[in-house]
Design a protein around this motif. Sequence first.
Motif, short mmCIF file in Angstrom:
data_model
loop_
_atom_site.label_atom_id
_atom_site.label_comp_id
_atom_site.label_asym_id
_atom_site.label_seq_id
_atom_site.Cartn_x
_atom_site.Cartn_y
_atom_site.Cartn_z
N ALA A 154 -14.26 -9.42 2.59
CA ALA A 154 -13.69 -8.07 2.48
C ALA A 154 -12.40 -8.09 1.68
O ALA A 154 -12.17 -7.20 0.84
CB ALA A 154 -13.46 -7.49 3.87
N ASP A 155 -11.56 -9.09 1.93
CA ASP A 155 -10.29 -9.16 1.20
C ASP A 155 -10.51 -9.45 -0.28
O ASP A 155 -9.80 -8.91 -1.14
CB ASP A 155 -9.39 -10.25 1.81
CG ASP A 155 -8.71 -9.78 3.09
OD1 ASP A 155 -8.48 -8.57 3.23
OD2 ASP A 155 -8.40 -10.64 3.94
N GLN A 179 -13.06 -8.56 -2.05
CA GLN A 179 -13.51 -7.32 -2.66
C GLN A 179 -12.35 -6.34 -2.81
O GLN A 179 -12.24 -5.65 -3.83
CB GLN A 179 -14.62 -6.69 -1.82
CG GLN A 179 -15.23 -5.44 -2.45
CD GLN A 179 -15.89 -5.75 -3.78
OE1 GLN A 179 -16.80 -6.56 -3.86
NE2 GLN A 179 -15.43 -5.09 -4.84
N SER A 180 -11.48 -6.28 -1.81
CA SER A 180 -10.31 -5.40 -1.91
C SER A 180 -9.42 -5.83 -3.07
O SER A 180 -8.85 -4.98 -3.78
CB SER A 180 -9.52 -5.42 -0.60
OG SER A 180 -10.26 -4.83 0.45
N TYR A 224 -3.92 -8.99 -1.32
CA TYR A 224 -5.28 -9.10 -0.79
C TYR A 224 -5.88 -10.47 -1.14
O TYR A 224 -6.58 -11.09 -0.33
CB TYR A 224 -6.18 -7.99 -1.34
CG TYR A 224 -6.08 -6.66 -0.63
CD1 TYR A 224 -6.28 -6.57 0.75
CD2 TYR A 224 -5.81 -5.48 -1.34
CE1 TYR A 224 -6.19 -5.34 1.40
CE2 TYR A 224 -5.73 -4.25 -0.70
CZ TYR A 224 -5.92 -4.19 0.68
OH TYR A 224 -5.84 -2.97 1.32
N ASP A 264 -11.08 -4.66 -6.24
CA ASP A 264 -10.97 -3.20 -6.38
C ASP A 264 -9.56 -2.76 -6.74
O ASP A 264 -9.38 -1.80 -7.50
CB ASP A 264 -11.41 -2.52 -5.08
CG ASP A 264 -12.89 -2.70 -4.78
OD1 ASP A 264 -13.65 -3.04 -5.71
OD2 ASP A 264 -13.28 -2.52 -3.61
N ALA A 265 -8.57 -3.43 -6.18
CA ALA A 265 -7.18 -3.01 -6.40
C ALA A 265 -6.59 -3.56 -7.70
O ALA A 265 -5.54 -3.10 -8.15
CB ALA A 265 -6.31 -3.47 -5.22
N SER A 297 0.84 -1.20 0.00
CA SER A 297 0.00 0.00 0.00
C SER A 297 0.87 1.24 0.00
O SER A 297 0.64 2.19 -0.77
CB SER A 297 -0.93 0.00 1.22
OG SER A 297 -1.85 -1.05 1.16
N LYS A 301 -15.60 -14.29 -2.71
CA LYS A 301 -16.54 -13.29 -2.19
C LYS A 301 -17.93 -13.89 -2.01
O LYS A 301 -18.58 -13.70 -0.96
CB LYS A 301 -16.58 -12.09 -3.14
CG LYS A 301 -17.60 -11.03 -2.76
CD LYS A 301 -17.66 -9.93 -3.83
CE LYS A 301 -18.80 -8.96 -3.57
NZ LYS A 301 -18.89 -7.93 -4.64
#
Length: 539
Positions: free
Chosen positions: A267-268, A270-271, A249, A274-275, A226, A416
């Motif tokens: 959550a991971d 989805q992260s 992730y 997204d990333a 990050s 997910k």
Amino acid sequence: MKRKYLYTLLAPVLMFFYGCEDSLNTAPEGDEITQGTKEEVYANDPAKAKASVNSIFAQFTQYAPNYTALGDVTRHNDFGYPSVMMFTDANGEDMVMEVIGYNWANSSLDFSDREFDSNEAQIVWNDMYSIIYNCNSVIGSIDEETEETPSQFYLAQGLAVRAFSYWNLAQLYQFNYKGNEAKPCVPIVTHLNANEVALAGAPRATVQEVYNLMLADINSAIALLSDAEEAEEPVVRDDKRYVSLAVAYGLRARINLTMHNYAEAAADAQSAIDASDATPGTMEDVGKPSFMSVNESNWMWGIIINETDGVVTSGIVNWISHLGSLNWGYCNYNGGRQISKKLFNTIPDTDIRKGWFLDENGESANLNAAQAAQMVEVGYRPYTHVKFAPYNNEVATTTNSNDVPLMRIEEMYLIKAEALAMSGGDGKGALETFVKSYRDPSYVCNASSPEGIQEEVYHQRRVELWGEGMNWFDIMRLNKGVDRRGAGFINASVIFNIPSNSDILLWRISEPEIEANPLIGHGDNNPAAPAPEPVADID
């Protein structure tokens, strides 16, 4: 004898920390260079850190890396991490193959690979710990508090791949995390204890201890990536052999899913979505043989294979030689690899993935004329896969330079969906949206309970990730057995119905490690289990 062989697998560690290969341990005038100086050199010259990181990924695939360990013999199933993928897929029920002389997965097919003196037992152990040792070299050479952006990126590579390696080992040598936290797993070897281990050995750590290390490593990797990717002058990967923030992730999503930490896994995942700049393969993309190159839009992470690599110049000692139907290799002579006909028959005709396999008539709508002719010429039986394209889409090519998939974005959508269902979210909706959009426009998930949706996701994973070395880890984390009845296995001798708690499912620590490591005796190994008994087949 133990001193002679004592933890011989630590040789790579000692070479990296103390040998000349690193070229950072001694000054030109012969003075010893301290670890602090070494870190400074890496900070001032990131190219040296990058070279060490590249050694990690070079370890993922090599030609006969265990030649010496196996008695100066080249085994044609010895080519790095893809060997682990091949063995574990052969252990399961979804990849059908024949017991035949040209099949280098025979020992995994009949579970004789579980004998602690088997070649496969050494290959799996050596390959995974060799990757770990290279990770330790990188991690131990960079200050964990570094604020140098390139150093943050390279340190994250070592930490993320070490977490990935222990995630593999934990599920091979012990049953799933939940309920087995206190059971013995595998030795923990890090940059902090490598010297001690080389001298005195290491015991089997508990499952909990191994997962604690995994989480600590991947959490640190995510934080470092990050910072590196969001810096004023960001550092990002050159290509998909490296771990990106999205891949990190994704790795944590896998770990949390395995631990049954479902909310965290959702959550991971989805992260990761997204990333990532990866997008799921469309029905047009996957409606033909593909999955050949990291450049495909849905690949997040993979092993990049070059034409000049030893596994390629060998001709046949490579992953796609054993797996591919449309290229030249071992599959031309051993009958190829088929999907379980029981699983195939559950795939709707409207699902584009049905064409990843020949049907009962030996046909697939996904093939062009040249590809179909190749399948007929070789004489492949029904249900043989045509999922993986030949290199450069050249039918019958002898250049087996296919890249090897380690993570695709589709897996994140499936994680997910399962994790949402198991944590009170709309997993059913997530699953239907994904499958309808990218695989089967007519798809409807008929399950309603969390466990039913989880089972449906498992089915989707079996189809979507077939042949990619992932199925065994689902078998272990979900407490599945191995039921080959009705799958279409050629040989009655390997038709098994193995219960989920059978000791034969666990790999045994290899004999050379037992002999070399004074802190692991024969009584510390996983139990020796009798070979599975064949059962009557069903239609």
